[in-house]
Design a protein around this motif. Structure first.
Motif, mmCIF file in Angstrom:
data_model
loop_
_atom_site.group_PDB
_atom_site.id
_atom_site.type_symbol
_atom_site.label_atom_id
_atom_site.label_comp_id
_atom_site.label_asym_id
_atom_site.label_seq_id
_atom_site.Cartn_x
_atom_site.Cartn_y
_atom_site.Cartn_z
ATOM 1 N N GLU A 1 0.885 -1.166 0.000
ATOM 2 C CA GLU A 1 0.000 0.000 0.000
ATOM 3 C C GLU A 1 0.919 1.212 0.000
ATOM 4 O O GLU A 1 1.463 1.602 1.036
ATOM 5 N N VAL B 1 4.817 5.451 -7.207
ATOM 6 C CA VAL B 1 4.251 5.086 -5.907
ATOM 7 C C VAL B 1 5.401 4.648 -4.982
ATOM 8 O O VAL B 1 6.190 3.762 -5.344
ATOM 9 N N ILE C 1 -3.437 1.214 -14.173
ATOM 10 C CA ILE C 1 -4.178 1.810 -13.058
ATOM 11 C C ILE C 1 -5.526 1.126 -12.874
ATOM 12 O O ILE C 1 -5.949 0.835 -11.750
ATOM 13 N N LEU D 1 -5.871 9.922 -9.926
ATOM 14 C CA LEU D 1 -4.906 9.933 -8.818
ATOM 15 C C LEU D 1 -4.467 11.353 -8.502
ATOM 16 O O LEU D 1 -4.417 12.211 -9.392
ATOM 17 N N ASP E 1 -2.148 10.164 -2.435
ATOM 18 C CA ASP E 1 -3.100 9.049 -2.400
ATOM 19 C C ASP E 1 -2.386 7.749 -2.023
ATOM 20 O O ASP E 1 -1.229 7.530 -2.409
ATOM 21 N N VAL F 1 -2.278 3.857 -2.620
ATOM 22 C CA VAL F 1 -2.725 2.943 -3.668
ATOM 23 C C VAL F 1 -2.187 1.554 -3.376
ATOM 24 O O VAL F 1 -1.011 1.385 -3.039
ATOM 25 N N ALA G 1 -1.854 -1.617 -10.217
ATOM 26 C CA ALA G 1 -3.017 -1.592 -9.330
ATOM 27 C C ALA G 1 -4.140 -2.422 -9.940
ATOM 28 O O ALA G 1 -4.933 -3.057 -9.241
#
Length: 733
Positions: free
Chosen positions: A631, A644, A659, A671, A675, A677, A694
């Motif tokens: 995460e 990320v 995504i 996004l 955030d 993810v 994702a």
């Protein structure tokens, strides 16, 4: 005198003595070359005796750091006060030579040993001891030498003389023994729990080689020795002796047998003062003559006491406190006297009592060593304090003297042999022995208390260690070996022989002799009698604590150990220490020790802070793996996708196509920065770049696979109908 050079082969190494060229104004001087180790020893005596009741001898071991290619630390960048090693070596040289000066010699003597060059495999300590003896022998100073010393090791069951650094690391015995050609008179040893028989063998093996060195010195002094100076030896006036023999001798001898120390000493002092008052009442030509007479009266009273102690023990086998020769005084062992320290213990043996306190710290608390040895830091420290109140007196308080440093070092040798390795127990360890009462062998009491203190602190030592001091009293043809000597027996006796060890064997040994030396029979008896006494003391210690506690005190720092890949160390430290300082700040001043080989130990009193710091470091050093799910936080958005942060220091590229299953035109449409993810690692390329998805963690829409298959087939059909792959090249201008 012209320059003279003498050489011999000593156990495969060249030993050379030069004299007559350097330091010629000293009473006697030699340059000792032991391979590449070079020591200058100079001995000088004052030609006028001092009016003292002791022999004023000073021995120094001058460590010059240029001898090992070092520049001294500290602000001044020059040698300062003697290091602990220099102090111990000076004591080690002093002990075998002091008994060999004439009785009553009161001229001040100074023996200076200056280390000029050091080959670590050729002991500068032993070269200095040899040089000190040789300088005295060739000088005009009265000296009943020569003496010499050697280091004995045992490697793979074989004894080795003056072992190299590499051999010492493998050796289970590290013995320094000194003596004359006739007998041993000084011993200092540490050992990895060896038997009495093995230690005796090492002592005798060492003495055989001492004889060779003494014979070499005799060759030298036969050729170059100066004529000895004429000296007047100190004697007590026979008239004083006669008066005291008549009026006080019998009462002094009776006072010796009073059992309690303070009562006994009080009565002896009372009678001594009475004898001194007789001479104070007389008329003298000068105050100086009066002072000298009164002083001699007190000295003779002490001599009477000493002779009676020696006679009672050797001939009648009666000790001042009424014990049997091999009897240990009453024992008492306790632990946990101090609630907030990491470990504490109190050991009492008769009128000797020592409190030991153990403190555990991070490896960064190791002691830094700045001397001629190769040792740069020390993990275990055993410190010994002897305040004057422990013997019912007032006196100087302050920095430790030579005696305190020596006793601390002996205890350290004894206890170090049973300590866990740094891998097993990555703490810096300090034990402090506070002598609260002393009447004989507080150094051995400090070992007993220290052993219990370590166990109480949760240090997983291999076995408990106990120590006992043995004595020797000779009187004519009689001799007696004493177990657990008290102060009077030590002061007036001929030997102080300290033996420490476990139930299985010896870990440390120290012996000082006031007579010319002792033979094999006495050594053998003393070692066996010491073993019996040591086991008796150990039995009492076990009533207080029989094994180390399973965990350290709640007030001691807790630790976790981990290994950091060496190529990740700089990531953990960060530029200018930024990352490590952040970890320390966020984890309530946690301590982090990182070694060059990647070993990392984290210390803190709070287990939660330990775990937090460990997790932060693990995040820095961890590598992403294909298939792992994170995460992560969106840290950057580009046209082609978003980056990320999976964990600190590692970002994954989330391509716009990965995504969602739904078509995403622009990443910023779905996004924004910050955030969180949920992504899975799908690929790590050969440059270490991480790709994540994702979409692969979402449920596929119904018919997705069929739609993708249909798209692929349509694409392939179109490409084939156009004649396969086409390449379009832009025309050059």
């Amino acid at each position: 005198m012209s320059k003279e050079i003498f050489s011999m082969d000593f156990c495969g190494r060249k030993l050379t003595v030069e004299t007559g060229e350097i330091a010629k104004q000293a009473g006697g001087s030699v340059i000792v070359r032991y391979e590449d180790t070079v020591v200058l020893s100079a001995a000088t005596a004052n030609h006028t005796p001092k009016d003292t009741d002791f022999f004023p001898l000073t021995v120094t071991f001058e460590e010059k750091l240029y001898s090992v290619g070092k520049i001294p630390g500290g602000f001044l960048r020059r040698e300062g006060r003697p290091s602990e090693h220099a102090t111990l070596t000076a004591r080690m040289i002093d002990r075998p030579i002091r008994p060999l000066f004439p009785e009553g010699f009161r001229n001040e003597v100074q023996v200076v040993n200056t280390v000029l060059s050091v080959d670590q495999d050729c002991s500068a300590d032993m070269a200095a001891m040899f040089g000190a003896s040789c300088a005295l022998c060739v000088s005009d100073v009265p000296f009943n030498g020569p003496i010499a010393g050697v280091i004995v090791g045992r490697v793979d069951g074989e004894y080795v003389i003056n072992p190299t650094v590499e051999q010492l690391e493998k050796s289970d015995i590290h013995l320094t023994v000194a003596g004359t050609k006739d007998a041993i008179n000084m011993v200092e040893a540490s050992a990895k729990i060896v038997s009495e028989e093995a230690m005796l063998g090492a002592l005798l093996f060492g003495h055989e080689h001492i004889k060779m060195l003494c014979a070499f010195q005799e060759e030298i002094l036969a050729k170059v020795a100066k004529q000895k100076m004429e000296v007047s030896l100190y004697e007590i006036n026979p008239e004083i002796k006669s008066i005291i023999d008549e009026q006080g001798k019998k009462r002094l001898e009776e006072a010796v047998s009073i059992k309690l120390k303070l009562e006994r000493y009080g009565k002896i002092d009372e009678i001594t003062d009475e004898m001194a008052a007789i001479f104070e009442a007389k008329e003298y030509a000068s105050d100086k003559e009066k002072e000298k007479t009164v002083k001699q009266a007190k000295e003779y009273c002490t001599e009477i006491v000493a002779n009676e102690v020696r006679r009672l023990i050797s001939v009648e086998k009666i000790r001042p406190d009424g014990r049997q020769l091999d009897e240990v005084r009453p024992l008492n062992s306790q632990i946990d006297l101090l609630p907030r320290v990491h470990g504490s213990a109190l050991f009492t043996r008769g009128e000797t009592q020592v409190l030991s306190v153990t403190t555990l710290g991070a490896l960064g608390d190791n002691q830094i060593i700045d001397d001629l040895t190769e040792v740069e830091e020390k993990r275990f420290m055993h410190h010994y304090n002897f305040p004057p109140y422990s013997v019912g007196e007032t006196g100087r308080m302050g920095n430790p003297g030579r005696r305190e440093i020596g006793h601390g070092a002996l205890g350290e040798k004894a206890l170090a042999q049973v300590l866990p390795t740094v891998e097993e127990f990555p703490y810096a360890i300090r034990t402090v022995a506070e002598v609260l009462e002393s009447n004989g062998s507080s150094s051995q009491a400090s070992i007993c208390a220290g052993s219990m203190s370590l166990m109480a602190a949760g240090v997983p030592i291999k076995a408990p260690v106990a120590g006992v001091a043995m004595g020797l009293i000779t009187f004519g043809d009689h001799y007696s070996i004493l177990t657990d000597i008290q102060g009077m027996e030590d002061h007036y006796g001929d030997m102080d022989f300290k033996v420490a060890g476990t139930t299985e064997g010896i870990t440390a040994l120290q012996m000082d002799i006031k007579i010319d030396g002792i033979n094999r029979q006495i050594l053998e008896e003393a070692l066996e009698q010491a073993r019996v006494g040591r086991l008796q003391i150990m039995e009492n210690m076990m009533t207080a604590i029989s094994a180390p506690r399973e965990d350290v005190s709640k007030y001691a720092p807790k630790l976790v150990s981990m290994t950091i890949p060496t190529d990740k160390i700089r990531d953990v430290i960060g530029t200018g220490g930024k990352m490590i300082n952040q970890i320390i700040a966020e984890c309530n001043d946690v301590k982090v020790d990182i070694e060059d080989d990647g070993r990392c130990v984290i210390y803190h009193f709070d287990r939660e802070m330990l775990n937090k710091a460990q997790a932060m470091i693990e995040n820095i050093i961890r590598d992403a793996k294909v298939g792992e799910i994170y995460e992560g936080k969106v840290t950057r958005i580009e046209k082609f996708g978003a980056f990320v942060e999976l964990f600190p220091g590692t970002d994954g590229l989330l391509h716009v196509s990965k995504i969602s299953y739904d078509r995403v035109e622009k990443p910023e449409d779905v996004l924004k920065l910050g955030d969180i993810v949920k992504v899975v690692v799908t690929e790590i390329d050969d440059k270490g770049r991480v790709n994540v998805s994702a979409r692969d963690l979402l449920e596929k829409p119904e018919g997705w696979d069929e739609a993708q298959k249909a798209k692929k087939e349509a694409f392939d059909k179109r490409r084939n109908s156009e004649g396969g792959e086409r390449r379009v090249f832009k025309k050059k201008d």
